[in-house]
Design a protein around this motif. Structure first.
Motif, PDB file in Angstrom:
ATOM      1  N   THR A  10      27.854  39.787  45.906  1.00 51.73           N
ATOM      2  CA  THR A  10      28.099  39.397  44.517  1.00 51.73           C
ATOM      3  C   THR A  10      29.518  39.721  44.087  1.00 51.73           C
ATOM      4  N   SER A  11      30.026  40.874  44.514  1.00 51.85           N
ATOM      5  CA  SER A  11      31.392  41.265  44.161  1.00 51.85           C
ATOM      6  C   SER A  11      32.408  40.323  44.773  1.00 51.85           C
ATOM      7  N   ILE A  12      32.166  39.920  46.017  1.00 48.19           N
ATOM      8  CA  ILE A  12      33.088  38.988  46.680  1.00 48.19           C
ATOM      9  C   ILE A  12      33.094  37.645  45.959  1.00 48.19           C
ATOM     10  N   ILE A  13      31.914  37.169  45.580  1.00 48.31           N
ATOM     11  CA  ILE A  13      31.831  35.904  44.847  1.00 48.31           C
ATOM     12  C   ILE A  13      32.539  36.027  43.501  1.00 48.31           C
ATOM     13  N   ALA A  14      32.331  37.154  42.814  1.00 44.50           N
ATOM     14  CA  ALA A  14      32.968  37.363  41.514  1.00 44.50           C
ATOM     15  C   ALA A  14      34.488  37.404  41.649  1.00 44.50           C
ATOM     16  N   ALA A  15      34.986  38.087  42.688  1.00 45.75           N
ATOM     17  CA  ALA A  15      36.432  38.162  42.901  1.00 45.75           C
ATOM     18  C   ALA A  15      37.000  36.782  43.219  1.00 45.75           C
ATOM     19  N   GLY A  16      36.284  36.018  44.054  1.00 46.64           N
ATOM     20  CA  GLY A  16      36.738  34.671  44.364  1.00 46.64           C
ATOM     21  C   GLY A  16      36.734  33.767  43.146  1.00 46.64           C
ATOM     22  N   ALA A  17      35.711  33.920  42.294  1.00 45.58           N
ATOM     23  CA  ALA A  17      35.629  33.112  41.077  1.00 45.58           C
ATOM     24  C   ALA A  17      36.757  33.465  40.117  1.00 45.58           C
ATOM     25  N   ALA A  18      37.052  34.764  39.980  1.00 51.00           N
ATOM     26  CA  ALA A  18      38.154  35.184  39.101  1.00 51.00           C
ATOM     27  C   ALA A  18      39.478  34.651  39.612  1.00 51.00           C
ATOM     28  N   ILE A 100      36.519  31.267  30.607  1.00 45.06           N
ATOM     29  CA  ILE A 100      36.099  32.432  29.832  1.00 45.06           C
ATOM     30  C   ILE A 100      34.761  32.954  30.343  1.00 45.06           C
ATOM     31  N   GLY A 101      33.806  32.031  30.522  1.00 45.63           N
ATOM     32  CA  GLY A 101      32.494  32.440  31.004  1.00 45.63           C
ATOM     33  C   GLY A 101      32.550  33.027  32.403  1.00 45.63           C
ATOM     34  N   THR A 102      33.289  32.380  33.291  1.00 42.67           N
ATOM     35  CA  THR A 102      33.397  32.859  34.669  1.00 42.67           C
ATOM     36  C   THR A 102      34.018  34.244  34.735  1.00 42.67           C
ATOM     37  N   LEU A 103      35.117  34.436  33.993  1.00 50.02           N
ATOM     38  CA  LEU A 103      35.817  35.716  34.033  1.00 50.02           C
ATOM     39  C   LEU A 103      35.007  36.824  33.357  1.00 50.02           C
ATOM     40  N   LEU A 104      34.260  36.486  32.325  1.00 49.12           N
ATOM     41  CA  LEU A 104      33.399  37.499  31.704  1.00 49.12           C
ATOM     42  C   LEU A 104      32.313  37.957  32.673  1.00 49.12           C
ATOM     43  N   TRP A 105      31.735  37.001  33.403  1.00 48.69           N
ATOM     44  CA  TRP A 105      30.738  37.390  34.395  1.00 48.69           C
ATOM     45  C   TRP A 105      31.385  38.232  35.496  1.00 48.69           C
ATOM     46  N   ALA A 106      32.580  37.839  35.928  1.00 50.97           N
ATOM     47  CA  ALA A 106      33.289  38.634  36.935  1.00 50.97           C
ATOM     48  C   ALA A 106      33.546  40.046  36.421  1.00 50.97           C
ATOM     49  N   ARG A 107      33.836  40.170  35.135  1.00 51.64           N
ATOM     50  CA  ARG A 107      34.052  41.499  34.547  1.00 51.64           C
ATOM     51  C   ARG A 107      32.808  42.363  34.665  1.00 51.64           C
ATOM     52  N   THR A 108      31.629  41.774  34.507  1.00 54.36           N
ATOM     53  CA  THR A 108      30.397  42.568  34.626  1.00 54.36           C
ATOM     54  C   THR A 108      30.181  43.063  36.048  1.00 54.36           C
ATOM     55  N   GLN A 109      30.807  42.405  37.024  1.00 55.39           N
ATOM     56  CA  GLN A 109      30.640  42.784  38.423  1.00 55.39           C
ATOM     57  C   GLN A 109      31.787  43.642  38.946  1.00 55.39           C
ATOM     58  N   LEU A 110      32.993  43.386  38.471  1.00 53.10           N
ATOM     59  CA  LEU A 110      34.181  44.036  39.021  1.00 53.10           C
ATOM     60  C   LEU A 110      34.840  45.018  38.074  1.00 53.10           C
ATOM     61  N   GLY A 111      34.478  44.967  36.798  1.00 52.54           N
ATOM     62  CA  GLY A 111      35.195  45.741  35.797  1.00 52.54           C
ATOM     63  C   GLY A 111      36.430  44.988  35.345  1.00 52.54           C
ATOM     64  N   ILE A 112      37.065  45.490  34.292  1.00 51.95           N
ATOM     65  CA  ILE A 112      38.234  44.817  33.725  1.00 51.95           C
ATOM     66  C   ILE A 112      39.400  44.806  34.720  1.00 51.95           C
ATOM     67  N   GLY A 113      39.693  45.968  35.306  1.00 52.40           N
ATOM     68  CA  GLY A 113      40.817  46.050  36.225  1.00 52.40           C
ATOM     69  C   GLY A 113      40.642  45.174  37.449  1.00 52.40           C
ATOM     70  N   GLY A 114      39.455  45.213  38.056  1.00 53.43           N
ATOM     71  CA  GLY A 114      39.198  44.401  39.237  1.00 53.43           C
ATOM     72  C   GLY A 114      39.284  42.909  38.944  1.00 53.43           C
ATOM     73  N   THR A 115      38.780  42.500  37.780  1.00 53.41           N
ATOM     74  CA  THR A 115      38.856  41.092  37.388  1.00 53.41           C
ATOM     75  C   THR A 115      40.304  40.657  37.213  1.00 53.41           C
TER      76      THR A 115
END
Length: 418
Positions: A10-18, A100-115
């Motif tokens: 999930t984190s990898i997908i979130a990072a790729g999406a961000a 906005i939606g994609t990055l907000l979801w990424a924030r829930t997985q990676l945190g603000i800094g990681g996103t």
């Protein structure tokens, strides 16, 4: 083991999406990698939007604005229209909303800094794909991605001096790279980050609106000081000459540097309902825009107006102006609401002495871009701005409960008659 593997995937997908949210590469008119990513992940990120304040109303405004622009286009009888332009402008708006939606979801997985770091790496990849601007590679291409990555890394630490050090070093690099605006934004961000450390603690701290007023005064003072330094030659002869020429042209550094404001206000006054996302400008529209620009003592007869601003679309070098002309007042409200939510959230963080350099800088950039930068080049960073500053609903509930507990007097049990 399975949970750890799921978390990693999930984190990898979130990072790729961000990262994809920062790439402007297009597969067709307005069909960007960012838009495709947002559509593909819609079932994943939409449920997460309930965790943050004001997100769903904002995204709803974007959809209504897209419909408004299409209706204006379909009912236009005096100007030529273009279906491909309609799709391009609509998809650009929806890409911003989906980002906005994609990055907000990424924030829930990676945190603000990681996103932010993932987004910055995606922005660097975008530079590699497009080749960047060789006229000044740092100023026009590399500065924003590198700054986002560096401040994203420092935001993961509670040590605000890391933010201050990073902001100072980045400001120095921008200064020697002939980037006046970015230098001023970085320095002002540093001042705000430092200033919040002197906020009174506990219940004596100012409310967000009071903080916002103080930030406005501080920003105005910093702008005046920087302008005076530039005019005194502190930032070099070239910056001094350009600044003085812009002031001599219209009496204001902002108006002199952004004469497109005159065109935007003239066209909006002429047609407040907007023109439409697929409508092409006519010679009368160009004449109205030139008249507005002439009012700022700018000579519009130089090919820039016909070639860039109205060469196939309405482009007034302003997110707010572009949104209004293409999507009407609803589009303008969307742009204002986006930046207003971010500004309030950062003022709230400053009042609690918790604002990071990343949030402060992106808010300053977002406010500037809303008025003085094109929608196409600003939409990605505006999506990131909202995503990292959005206020979690759980945090609001928790703070209200804590405030209620402080204000409620301790209950005293009744005396027993026994």
């Amino acid at each position: 083991m399975l949970q750890a593997e799921k978390y990693t995937t999930t984190s990898i997908i979130a990072a790729g999406a961000a990262a994809a949210s920062a790439i402007r590469y297009q597969f067709g008119p307005g069909v960007s990698l960012s838009l495709l990513t947002a559509v593909a992940l819609l079932p994943v990120w939409w449920p997460a939007m309930k965790q943050f304040r004001f997100v769903r109303p904002l995204l709803g405004l974007a959809v209504v604005a897209a419909v408004w622009g299409a209706v204006l286009t379909s009912t236009e009888t005096m100007r030529p229209t273009s279906a491909s332009l309609l799709l391009e402008q609509t998809f650009t708006l929806l890409s911003l909303a989906g980002g906005i939606g994609t990055l907000l979801w990424a924030r829930t997985q990676l945190g603000i800094g990681g996103t932010a770091v993932a987004f910055g790496l995606g922005a660097l990849a975008n530079v590699a794909l497009t080749g960047g601007n060789s006229a000044n590679l740092w100023k026009y291409s590399l500065a924003v991605p590198v700054i986002i990555i560096v401040l994203g890394l420092t935001s993961t630490s509670a040590r605000r001096w890391l933010d201050l050090l990073a902001l100072a070093v980045l400001a120095g690099i921008c200064l020697v790279s002939d980037s006046r605006s970015m230098t001023s934004f970085l320095l002002l961000s540093g001042v705000i980050v430092l200033w919040q450390s002197f906020m009174p603690p506990g219940r004596r701290r100012p409310r967000p609106l009071q903080t916002l007023l103080m930030l406005g005064v501080l920003s105005l003072g910093a702008f005046s000081l920087l302008q005076a330094l530039i005019l005194d030659g502190a930032l070099g002869d070239a910056a001094q000459q350009r600044t003085q020429a812009q002031i001599d042209t219209s009496g204001s550094l902002i108006a002199g540097g952004r004469p497109e404001l005159g065109a935007a206000t003239a066209l909006i006054s002429h047609r407040p309902q907007g023109f439409g996302s697929g409508v092409l400008p006519t010679s009368q529209d160009v004449w109205i825009a030139k008249t507005g620009m002439s009012g700022l003592n700018y000579d519009p007869n130089n090919g820039y107006v016909e070639g860039y601003m109205f060469g196939g679309q309405y482009e007034v070098h302003s997110v707010l102006g572009d949104m209004w002309l293409r999507f009407g007042p609803v589009g303008a409200v969307f742009a204002i609401m986006l930046v207003a939510c971010a500004v309030y959230a950062v003022a709230r963080s400053v009042s609690m002495r918790a604002a990071s350099g990343l949030a402060v800088l992106l808010t300053l950039l977002g406010a500037w871009d809303t008025f003085f930068s094109p929608l196409l080049t600003s939409s990605r960073t505006l999506a990131l701005l909202f995503a990292i500053t959005a206020i979690p609903v759980a945090e609001v509930i928790r703070r209200k409960a804590a405030s209620t507990a402080l204000l409620t007097p301790l209950s005293v049990p009744p005396h027993s008659n026994r």
